[in-house]
Design a protein around this motif. Structure first.
Motif, PDB file in Angstrom:
ATOM      1  N   ILE A   1       0.845  -1.197   0.000  1.00  0.00           N
ATOM      2  CA  ILE A   1       0.000   0.000   0.000  1.00  0.00           C
ATOM      3  C   ILE A   1       0.878   1.244   0.000  1.00  0.00           C
ATOM      4  N   HIS A   2       0.274   2.355  -0.406  1.00  0.00           N
ATOM      5  CA  HIS A   2       0.941   3.659  -0.334  1.00  0.00           C
ATOM      6  C   HIS A   2      -0.100   4.696   0.056  1.00  0.00           C
ATOM      7  N   TYR A   3       0.154   5.406   1.149  1.00  0.00           N
ATOM      8  CA  TYR A   3      -0.716   6.519   1.528  1.00  0.00           C
ATOM      9  C   TYR A   3      -0.473   7.677   0.557  1.00  0.00           C
ATOM     10  N   MET A   4      -1.557   8.249  -0.002  1.00  0.00           N
ATOM     11  CA  MET A   4      -1.427   9.243  -1.060  1.00  0.00           C
ATOM     12  C   MET A   4      -2.141  10.545  -0.693  1.00  0.00           C
ATOM     13  N   SER A   5      -1.417  11.656  -0.872  1.00  0.00           N
ATOM     14  CA  SER A   5      -1.985  12.973  -0.556  1.00  0.00           C
ATOM     15  C   SER A   5      -2.789  13.563  -1.706  1.00  0.00           C
ATOM     16  N   ASN A   6      -2.844  12.881  -2.849  1.00  0.00           N
ATOM     17  CA  ASN A   6      -3.654  13.379  -3.966  1.00  0.00           C
ATOM     18  C   ASN A   6      -4.947  12.585  -4.151  1.00  0.00           C
ATOM     19  N   ILE A   7      -5.228  11.669  -3.230  1.00  0.00           N
ATOM     20  CA  ILE A   7      -6.473  10.905  -3.233  1.00  0.00           C
ATOM     21  C   ILE A   7      -7.216  11.240  -1.935  1.00  0.00           C
ATOM     22  N   PRO A   8      -8.495  11.578  -2.020  1.00  0.00           N
ATOM     23  CA  PRO A   8      -9.225  12.015  -0.821  1.00  0.00           C
ATOM     24  C   PRO A   8      -9.202  10.987   0.300  1.00  0.00           C
ATOM     25  N   LEU A   9      -9.099  11.476   1.499  1.00  0.00           N
ATOM     26  CA  LEU A   9      -9.219  10.630   2.676  1.00  0.00           C
ATOM     27  C   LEU A   9     -10.568   9.908   2.614  1.00  0.00           C
ATOM     28  N   GLY A  10     -10.538   8.598   2.804  1.00  0.00           N
ATOM     29  CA  GLY A  10     -11.762   7.819   2.722  1.00  0.00           C
ATOM     30  C   GLY A  10     -11.890   7.041   1.429  1.00  0.00           C
ATOM     31  N   GLN A  11     -10.942   7.240   0.500  1.00  0.00           N
ATOM     32  CA  GLN A  11     -10.943   6.517  -0.759  1.00  0.00           C
ATOM     33  C   GLN A  11      -9.730   5.584  -0.829  1.00  0.00           C
ATOM     34  N   ILE A  12      -9.923   4.419  -1.410  1.00  0.00           N
ATOM     35  CA  ILE A  12      -8.847   3.457  -1.639  1.00  0.00           C
ATOM     36  C   ILE A  12      -8.991   2.964  -3.073  1.00  0.00           C
ATOM     37  N   GLY A  13      -7.877   2.927  -3.819  1.00  0.00           N
ATOM     38  CA  GLY A  13      -8.048   2.521  -5.200  1.00  0.00           C
ATOM     39  C   GLY A  13      -6.783   2.113  -5.910  1.00  0.00           C
ATOM     40  N   PHE A  14      -6.987   1.654  -7.130  1.00  0.00           N
ATOM     41  CA  PHE A  14      -5.894   1.228  -8.014  1.00  0.00           C
ATOM     42  C   PHE A  14      -6.501   0.908  -9.375  1.00  0.00           C
ATOM     43  N   PRO A  15      -5.698   0.938 -10.429  1.00  0.00           N
ATOM     44  CA  PRO A  15      -6.147   0.421 -11.715  1.00  0.00           C
ATOM     45  C   PRO A  15      -5.708  -1.034 -11.885  1.00  0.00           C
ATOM     46  N   VAL A  16      -6.379  -1.746 -12.770  1.00  0.00           N
ATOM     47  CA  VAL A  16      -5.933  -3.066 -13.173  1.00  0.00           C
ATOM     48  C   VAL A  16      -5.000  -2.896 -14.368  1.00  0.00           C
ATOM     49  N   GLY A  17      -3.880  -3.624 -14.373  1.00  0.00           N
ATOM     50  CA  GLY A  17      -2.924  -3.515 -15.468  1.00  0.00           C
ATOM     51  C   GLY A  17      -1.883  -2.445 -15.187  1.00  0.00           C
ATOM     52  N   PRO A  18      -1.445  -1.705 -16.224  1.00  0.00           N
ATOM     53  CA  PRO A  18      -0.414  -0.676 -16.024  1.00  0.00           C
ATOM     54  C   PRO A  18      -0.849   0.348 -14.984  1.00  0.00           C
ATOM     55  N   PHE A  19       0.006   0.600 -14.007  1.00  0.00           N
ATOM     56  CA  PHE A  19      -0.334   1.506 -12.908  1.00  0.00           C
ATOM     57  C   PHE A  19       0.671   2.644 -12.800  1.00  0.00           C
ATOM     58  N   MET A  20       1.964   2.289 -12.681  1.00  0.00           N
ATOM     59  CA  MET A  20       2.997   3.313 -12.526  1.00  0.00           C
ATOM     60  C   MET A  20       4.096   3.071 -13.555  1.00  0.00           C
ATOM     61  N   ALA A  21       4.807   4.136 -13.900  1.00  0.00           N
ATOM     62  CA  ALA A  21       5.725   4.087 -15.037  1.00  0.00           C
ATOM     63  C   ALA A  21       7.093   3.536 -14.657  1.00  0.00           C
ATOM     64  N   SER A  22       7.779   3.052 -15.689  1.00  0.00           N
ATOM     65  CA  SER A  22       9.208   2.782 -15.535  1.00  0.00           C
ATOM     66  C   SER A  22       9.926   4.103 -15.314  1.00  0.00           C
ATOM     67  N   SER A  23      11.133   4.041 -14.811  1.00  0.00           N
ATOM     68  CA  SER A  23      11.920   5.260 -14.601  1.00  0.00           C
ATOM     69  C   SER A  23      13.384   4.956 -14.841  1.00  0.00           C
ATOM     70  N   ASP A  24      13.905   5.467 -15.957  1.00  0.00           N
ATOM     71  CA  ASP A  24      15.323   5.327 -16.284  1.00  0.00           C
ATOM     72  C   ASP A  24      15.887   6.719 -16.549  1.00  0.00           C
ATOM     73  N   ASP A  25      16.936   7.076 -15.842  1.00  0.00           N
ATOM     74  CA  ASP A  25      17.577   8.375 -16.028  1.00  0.00           C
ATOM     75  C   ASP A  25      18.787   8.243 -16.948  1.00  0.00           C
ATOM     76  N   PHE A  26      19.246   9.360 -17.477  1.00  0.00           N
ATOM     77  CA  PHE A  26      20.388   9.307 -18.385  1.00  0.00           C
ATOM     78  C   PHE A  26      21.181  10.604 -18.361  1.00  0.00           C
ATOM     79  N   ASP A  27      22.445  10.473 -18.708  1.00  0.00           N
ATOM     80  CA  ASP A  27      23.326  11.607 -19.010  1.00  0.00           C
ATOM     81  C   ASP A  27      23.869  11.385 -20.412  1.00  0.00           C
ATOM     82  N   ILE A  28      23.852  12.418 -21.231  1.00  0.00           N
ATOM     83  CA  ILE A  28      24.414  12.367 -22.576  1.00  0.00           C
ATOM     84  C   ILE A  28      25.525  13.401 -22.674  1.00  0.00           C
TER      85      ILE A  28
END
Length: 385
Positions: free
Chosen positions: A162-189
């Motif tokens: 679980i993750h407590y979230m400040s952008n979701i109203p207190l009293g709500q619990i949720g998630f999507p099915v399938g893709p939820f959060m993005a990959s994250s790869d950083d780079f220097d060129i």
């Protein structure tokens, strides 16, 4: 606010006390040794054995259920951020320049409270439970990735976090099915050109001019190469180069991030970034060097685990509490777990007057009114998943 079946006020008060302790004594990624020692002490008091084969400072414990045919893993992250806390909370950070600005203190306290409940109500827990108190969610190398390599999910049937979230109203619990959060790869060129006097650009290989072409070309990756269904973002977030008005520099360094909601999308974006860097720089007689800083893969919620979690949420708290939220481009290393095993990551809302600042903000705080639902959810997943 929430219907609670297993959680009482005594356990809530105990968990909040633990959360405030963690908040006052935050530790950065990979340095959570005091936090881990505290967690170990409590687990010892509960009589829950610790599995010592895993890398410290992560703490992994195993609760043996009465049936034991199924094993459920529950995960909490323990690390804080290099941020100077602002505000006058009575439990503000006592560690200079470090604070819990992402609710990991709440996650740790919540899972610890669930463990306490299980130790006191062992006859109600049929499933075996693997308790994962994980180091290094915020920074690479990922604590989740390391634990997966070491076999933390061996014999695990499903994993939840679980993750407590400040952008979701207190009293709500949720998630999507399938893709939820993005990959994250950083780079220097690094673009290596040939510097010279600004009045004689024809005698140079101008890396700033070349960088401008790269930046424009990179935007075509998302708009013209990536299938929109996959969803991706590429942002250049830093440019380092010369400081003189009349000198064209030898070198430019571009920094940025690549994010995608699918592994296929992430791999395509990385390949195209490497090719464009090489070919565009070469076409201007410069050299381009891409250094990839590998992060987390996309986080994918499995249908099977989502069905279980949604059923538990609606039965426990009521149909109106569940919210099917949209995917986001933030990253989370829980992705390493669900890449290997069936699982679901769940957002627990806490947006309120007490939690009005975004995550990673110096004035961020967790609305403790959300904690009872978090504990109840963790216990319900342990008992009924």
């Amino acid at each position: 606010m929430f219907q609670l079946h297993y959680v009482d006020q005594q356990l809530i008060d105990w968990s909040i006390k633990q959360r405030r302790h963690f908040h006052m004594y935050p530790e950065l990624s990979g340095q959570e040794y005091q936090t881990a020692a505290y967690v170990r002490e409590k687990l010892g008091e509960f009589g829950i054995p610790i599995m010592e084969k895993f890398s410290k400072p992560s703490v992994i414990a195993h609760f043996k259920g009465t049936d034991g045919e199924k094993t459920i893993a529950l995960r909490a992250d323990m690390d804080a951020l290099p941020i100077i806390e602002e505000g006058d909370k009575p439990y503000s950070s006592k560690v200079s320049g470090v604070m819990h600005a992402c609710a990991h203190d709440g996650h740790t306290a919540t899972l610890l409270a669930a463990a306490k409940w299980m130790s006191e109500n062992a006859h109600l827990v049929k499933n075996n439970i693997v308790l994962i108190f994980q180091s290094s969610e915020e920074m690479s190398p990922s604590g989740a990735q390391q634990l997966v390599k070491e076999g933390v999910l061996d014999n695990v049937d499903a994993i939840y976090g679980i993750h407590y979230m400040s952008n979701i109203p207190l009293g709500q619990i949720g998630f999507p099915v399938g893709p939820f959060m993005a990959s994250s790869d950083d780079f220097d060129i690094v673009i290596e050109g040939k510097g010279g006097h600004a009045g004689n650009p024809h005698e140079t290989v101008d890396p700033i001019f070349i960088a401008s072409h790269l930046i424009q070309a990179f935007q075509s990756i998302v708009s013209r190469n990536l299938n929109p269904i996959h969803g991706g973002v590429m942002s250049i977030t830093g440019i380092q180069t010369g400081m003189s008005y009349n000198v064209i520099p030898d070198k430019v360094i571009l920094s940025g991030t690549i994010r995608a909601l699918t592994q296929e999308g992430a791999e395509l974006m990385l390949r195209k970034t490497a090719k464009l860097t090489e070919y565009i720089c070469e076409s201007f007689d410069a050299k381009g060097h891409l250094k990839l800083i590998e992060g987390t893969p996309p986080l994918y919620n499995h249908q099977e685990a989502c069905d279980v979690a949604r059923g538990i949420i609606e039965k426990t708290f009521g149909n109106e509490v569940f919210s099917s939220i949209e995917p986001v481009f933030g990253a989370e290393d829980f992705a390493f777990y669900v890449k290997e095993k069936v699982g679901a990551f769940i957002h627990v809302g806490m947006k309120s007057e007490n939690s009005s600042y975004p995550h990673h903000h110096p004035k961020f705080d967790l609305d403790e009114a959300a904690i009872p639902a978090g504990i109840e959810l963790m216990i319900q997943l342990a008992v009924n998943a």
